[in-house]
Design a protein around this motif. Structure first.
Motif, short mmCIF file in Angstrom:
data_model
loop_
_atom_site.label_atom_id
_atom_site.label_comp_id
_atom_site.label_asym_id
_atom_site.label_seq_id
_atom_site.Cartn_x
_atom_site.Cartn_y
_atom_site.Cartn_z
N ALA A 175 10.00 10.44 -2.02
CA ALA A 175 9.55 9.80 -0.77
C ALA A 175 8.21 10.36 -0.31
O ALA A 175 7.49 9.71 0.45
N THR A 176 7.88 11.57 -0.77
CA THR A 176 6.62 12.20 -0.38
C THR A 176 5.46 11.75 -1.25
O THR A 176 4.34 11.59 -0.78
N ILE A 177 5.75 11.53 -2.53
CA ILE A 177 4.66 11.27 -3.47
C ILE A 177 4.40 9.78 -3.69
O ILE A 177 3.46 9.43 -4.40
N VAL A 178 5.19 8.92 -3.07
CA VAL A 178 4.97 7.48 -3.18
C VAL A 178 4.72 6.89 -1.79
O VAL A 178 5.51 7.10 -0.87
N ARG A 179 3.63 6.15 -1.64
CA ARG A 179 3.30 5.53 -0.36
C ARG A 179 4.26 4.38 -0.05
O ARG A 179 4.82 3.77 -0.97
N PRO A 180 4.44 4.07 1.22
CA PRO A 180 5.14 2.83 1.55
C PRO A 180 4.42 1.63 0.93
O PRO A 180 3.20 1.66 0.75
N PHE A 181 5.17 0.62 0.59
CA PHE A 181 4.59 -0.54 -0.09
C PHE A 181 3.42 -1.10 0.71
O PHE A 181 3.51 -1.35 1.92
N PRO A 183 0.66 -4.23 0.25
CA PRO A 183 0.20 -5.38 -0.56
C PRO A 183 -1.21 -5.14 -1.08
O PRO A 183 -2.08 -4.65 -0.36
N GLY A 184 -1.42 -5.49 -2.33
CA GLY A 184 -2.74 -5.35 -2.93
C GLY A 184 -2.95 -4.04 -3.66
O GLY A 184 -3.88 -3.92 -4.46
N LEU A 185 -2.10 -3.04 -3.40
CA LEU A 185 -2.20 -1.76 -4.11
C LEU A 185 -1.45 -1.84 -5.43
O LEU A 185 -0.33 -2.36 -5.49
N ASP A 186 -2.09 -1.34 -6.49
CA ASP A 186 -1.38 -1.28 -7.77
C ASP A 186 -0.49 -0.04 -7.81
O ASP A 186 -0.39 0.71 -6.84
N ALA A 187 0.16 0.18 -8.96
CA ALA A 187 1.11 1.29 -9.07
C ALA A 187 0.41 2.63 -8.83
O ALA A 187 0.93 3.49 -8.11
N THR A 192 0.59 9.22 -3.98
CA THR A 192 -0.21 9.99 -3.05
C THR A 192 -0.75 11.27 -3.69
O THR A 192 -0.32 11.68 -4.77
N SER A 193 -1.66 11.92 -2.98
CA SER A 193 -2.22 13.19 -3.47
C SER A 193 -1.19 14.31 -3.45
O SER A 193 -1.40 15.36 -4.05
N ALA A 194 -0.07 14.10 -2.74
CA ALA A 194 0.98 15.12 -2.72
C ALA A 194 1.52 15.37 -4.13
O ALA A 194 1.95 16.49 -4.44
N PHE A 195 1.46 14.34 -4.98
CA PHE A 195 1.95 14.54 -6.34
C PHE A 195 1.09 15.55 -7.08
O PHE A 195 1.59 16.32 -7.90
N GLY A 246 9.92 0.48 0.59
CA GLY A 246 9.51 -0.92 0.61
C GLY A 246 9.10 -1.46 -0.73
O GLY A 246 8.62 -2.60 -0.83
N ILE A 247 9.27 -0.66 -1.80
CA ILE A 247 8.87 -1.09 -3.14
C ILE A 247 10.11 -1.67 -3.82
O ILE A 247 10.95 -0.93 -4.34
N VAL A 248 10.24 -2.97 -3.81
CA VAL A 248 11.45 -3.62 -4.31
C VAL A 248 11.20 -4.33 -5.63
O VAL A 248 12.16 -4.66 -6.34
N ASP A 249 9.95 -4.59 -5.96
CA ASP A 249 9.64 -5.25 -7.23
C ASP A 249 9.94 -4.30 -8.39
O ASP A 249 9.38 -3.19 -8.47
N THR A 250 10.85 -4.68 -9.28
CA THR A 250 11.29 -3.78 -10.35
C THR A 250 10.16 -3.45 -11.31
O THR A 250 10.12 -2.35 -11.87
#
Length: 749
Positions: A175-181, A183-187, A192-195, A246-250
């Motif tokens: 939850a820390t290293i992935v931004r909330p969904f 639109p327009g952002l790729d994978a 995030t920079s936390a990773f 919010g990332i639901v697209d598999t």
């Protein structure tokens, strides 16, 4: 996993018999077990008995207790590990001539019973001492340091390491290293920079572990691996946390996980190219091995796919062991002499062991190892029937009082014998005495090698397995800079009372006079409305002060006011241990700007101090610190940083100084305390000394346990400050009582 539909129920006693019979295959036992989803964590599967496959006892048979015991067997993971140890010992005792391997790691190396993991497959062709445990993090592996001592004792042809998954993705990291969904952002844009920060820390842990093994075993190859690209599938470890963002697209979910796995793989390959590890650390690339239908769950391949990963390991093992030279064990050192270069590496390992363990843990570890070696594998397995915790696989918590007492007795005998050898006048010991005395002049590394050799091959007759932690404590606690000072101090302590009890007490607490009091005493204080009392650094408050407790499940923001990147990273790493799994149910959020409840400065010359708990809220000026590390610099060692950071953040959570716990009854020699603290470098007045040291708290204001000399919140107290021989040393880690107290104060809701 196992299909239990056609398995007939069996009596409780029959299951117990099979569990402790090494000839019964794991596959047979797996039929009676199921995964416990409630107790499992990422890379930490927990197995329990399937109650549907255990026959209820006959009425009046008296077996109800046995049935309940079987259903509550929380120790099945431990039994699985112990069965592996027994298999290894049996192979070695049978004259094994093939490759000998030591493995350590997470559930890719130790998935209990229900899957055939990598080590299960490799064990068909090799003798493997498995130290792995489902759920182990790389931080666990580094902290326990069992890998190095096992390598020294076993002299393996190769070392296998699995880890990183828990460290990267566990503890809510996803939850820390992935931004909330968005639109327009790729994978890639969703990461995030936390990773980068987490990845750097996990890579550092692998580097430290590999360097420790390489120092102990210069010619022994170390193999670790990448994970394959896991597939989120609406599971609790990957799919649902991504959905919560919010990332639901598999497809997007899968791309994100693939990037994270590839970044980890690249970090490992870069690490293996570093000058210190090039040619020593080898990476087994497991990406692209597992088909989409080859996953047991989101994180683990099924047994058939684990076999493919094992084949990758096998190919690498065959390639890198052709010219390797296993390490020489401690027992091979023979008689005492000045250390050769390879012994210097061994000595450095022992010193590292001494630096990273506190004495409570080392004493438990001595007792654990001695117990295992005295009983032998068969008897050890039988002992687990009666009490699974009596022969633990790790002394990480520093618990297990029986083992700690045994360790203290062994240490008491060791240091008494060494005192006689070093300080006596028996002609028969002359050559060994001279070698030990010479070692004092050469340095601590030579001294460690000399002591290790004596313990392993001298009159004490300890095996290498037991000798390593004994030598670590002796080097750490019982030796002064010169042999003359050591003999004087050692003799004084050993002659106090002359009883076995006194000897054990000394073994438990060390010779405090050997290690000089650093005259560094932190101050914790309450922030009243008066504007200037943060400058006074007075009014120490020390158990847990209820009025300073944070609300349950609080998110505490922390911001640095200065300090190098190195110091900030170290402070964050150690501070977060207070809020790790099974600790305080709070959240530390480190922020770079904006308001923060806790503000950390590194003002040299201002001492180390902290406001107590929520009293930091009474300091509204966001430019002023609520905590200071005035002793820490970029040259400070890891152990010193850990000790100070854990202590001060304990104050930030409301913990007082342990010596002011009213449930302790320390009887102070007030004149001695005042004489020392009124002079340099503290120059405290009587009122400050009384509030920081001598006063106890009102028990009605505290959440507390009994006074704990091993607490991270305890001052180092020299014996001359007290009446009745109470003294404490330099505690560098949580004690079991610290963990109990903080869990009770901040429970998970």
């Amino acid at each position: 996993m196992v299909d239990n539909n056609r398995t007939a129920p069996i009596p409780t006693d029959e299951l117990r018999r099979m569990l402790f019979d090494p000839t019964v295959p794991d596959e047979t036992l797996a039929k009676y077990m199921v995964l416990d989803p409630g107790a499992s964590r990422p890379f930490a599967p927990v197995v329990r008995v399937n109650p549907a496959l255990i026959q209820p006892p006959a009425a009046g048979s008296g077996l109800n207790g046995a049935l309940q015991g079987a259903l509550a067997l929380g120790g099945l993971n431990d039994i699985s590990r112990s069965r592996r140890r027994q298999e290894y010992r049996s192979k070695i005792a049978g004259g094994w001539t093939g490759l000998k391997i030591v493995s350590e790691g997470d559930s890719w190396f130790q998935y209990p019973f229900l899957l055939k993991d990598v080590i299960d497959h490799l064990s068909k062709n090799h003798a493997i001492l498995s130290l792995g445990a489902a759920g182990d993090t790389l931080d666990d592996v580094f902290t326990q340091n069992e890998l190095v001592t096992a390598v020294l004792a076993e002299r393996p042809d190769a070392v296998l390491l699995s880890g990183g998954g828990n460290d990267l993705l566990g503890g809510g990291n996803l939850a820390t290293i992935v931004r909330p969904f968005t639109p327009g952002l790729d994978a890639l844009g969703h990461i995030t920079s936390a990773f980068d920060i987490i990845l750097a820390e996990v890579t550092r842990l692998v580097r430290n572990i590999a360097n420790g093994v390489a120092a102990a075993a210069p010619g022994t190859p170390i193999l670790t691996h990448t994970y394959d690209h896991a597939i989120p599938d609406d599971g609790r470890w990957l799919g649902r946390p991504l959905q919560a963002r919010g990332i639901v697209d598999t497809g997007l979910q899968r791309e994100i996980i693939e990037i994270l796995i590839d970044r980890w793989a690249q970090a490992l390959f870069n690490l293996a190219r570093e000058p210190g590890l090039s040619g020593k650390l080898h990476i087994v690339d497991c990406r692209g091995l597992i088909p989409d239908n080859g996953w047991e769950d989101e994180l683990h391949p099924d047994s058939k796919s684990f076999a493919k990963a094992a084949q990758q390991f096998e190919a690498m093992i065959q390639r890198v062991t052709r010219d390797s030279q296993p390490v020489g064990a401690l027992g091979a050192m023979g008689t005492l002499r000045r250390p050769e270069p390879e012994e210097t590496a061994l000595a450095n390992t022992i010193l590292d062991l001494a630096d990273h363990f506190d004495e409570t843990i080392l004493l438990s570890e001595i007792g654990r190892r001695a117990s295992l070696e005295r009983t032998g594998p068969t008897v050890a397995m039988m002992a687990m029937r009666r009490d699974i915790s009596s022969v633990p696989d790790s002394s990480l918590s520093g618990g297990y009082p029986t083992l700690r007492r045994l360790g203290a007795r062994i240490l008491a005998r060791a240091h008494r014998e060494l005192h006689g050898l070093l300080c006596g006048d028996d002609d028969a010991d002359k050559s060994d005495r001279e070698a030990l005395r010479d070692a004092f002049n050469i340095g601590q590394g030579a001294l460690a090698a000399a002591i290790a050799g004596l313990l392993a091959s001298g009159p004490l007759g300890l095996t290498a397995f037991v000798a390593a932690p004994v030598a670590a404590i002796i080097v750490r606690r019982f030796l002064a800079p010169s042999w003359e000072e050591t003999c004087t101090l050692w003799g004084e302590k050993l002659n106090e009372g002359g009883t076995a009890h006194a000897s054990v007490r000394i073994a438990q607490h060390g010779i405090q006079a050997v290690r000089k009091n650093p005259d560094r005493f932190c101050v914790s204080f309450k922030r009243d409305a008066a504007p200037d009392d943060t400058q006074a650094l007075e009014g120490s408050k020390a158990a847990l002060l209820d009025s300073a407790k944070w609300p349950l499940n609080s998110v505490i923001r922390i911001r640095f006011l200065g300090g190098s990147t190195h110091l900030r990273e170290q402070v964050e790493q150690f501070a977060c241990q207070w809020v790790a799994d099974e600790m305080a149910a709070l959240t530390f959020e480190f922020v770079e700007e904006g308001d923060a409840e806790v503000r950390v400065a590194f003002q040299q010359g201002a001492g180390s101090w902290s406001l107590l708990g929520t009293d930091c809220l009474n300091e509204p000026d966001q430019t002023k610190p609520t905590m200071n590390f005035g002793w820490l610099t970029d040259q400070s060692g890891t152990e010193e940083i850990r000790e100070v950071v854990l202590h001060e953040f304990g104050h930030a959570l409301g913990l007082i100084h342990e010596h002011q716990n009213p449930d302790g009854g320390i009887e102070w020699n007030e004149d001695a305390v005042k004489t020392d603290l009124s002079g340099a470098p503290n120059f405290w007045d009587d009122d400050t000394i009384r509030r920081n040291v001598l006063n106890h708290y009102d028990p009605g204001t505290l959440t507390m346990t009994k006074i704990d000399p091993y607490s991270i919140m305890m001052y180092p107290i020299p014996n001359k400050w007290t009446v009745g021989n109470f003294e404490t040393g330099f505690n560098t880690d949580f004690s079991p009582a610290d963990r109990e107290l903080i869990r009770r104060a901040y429970p998970s809701l």
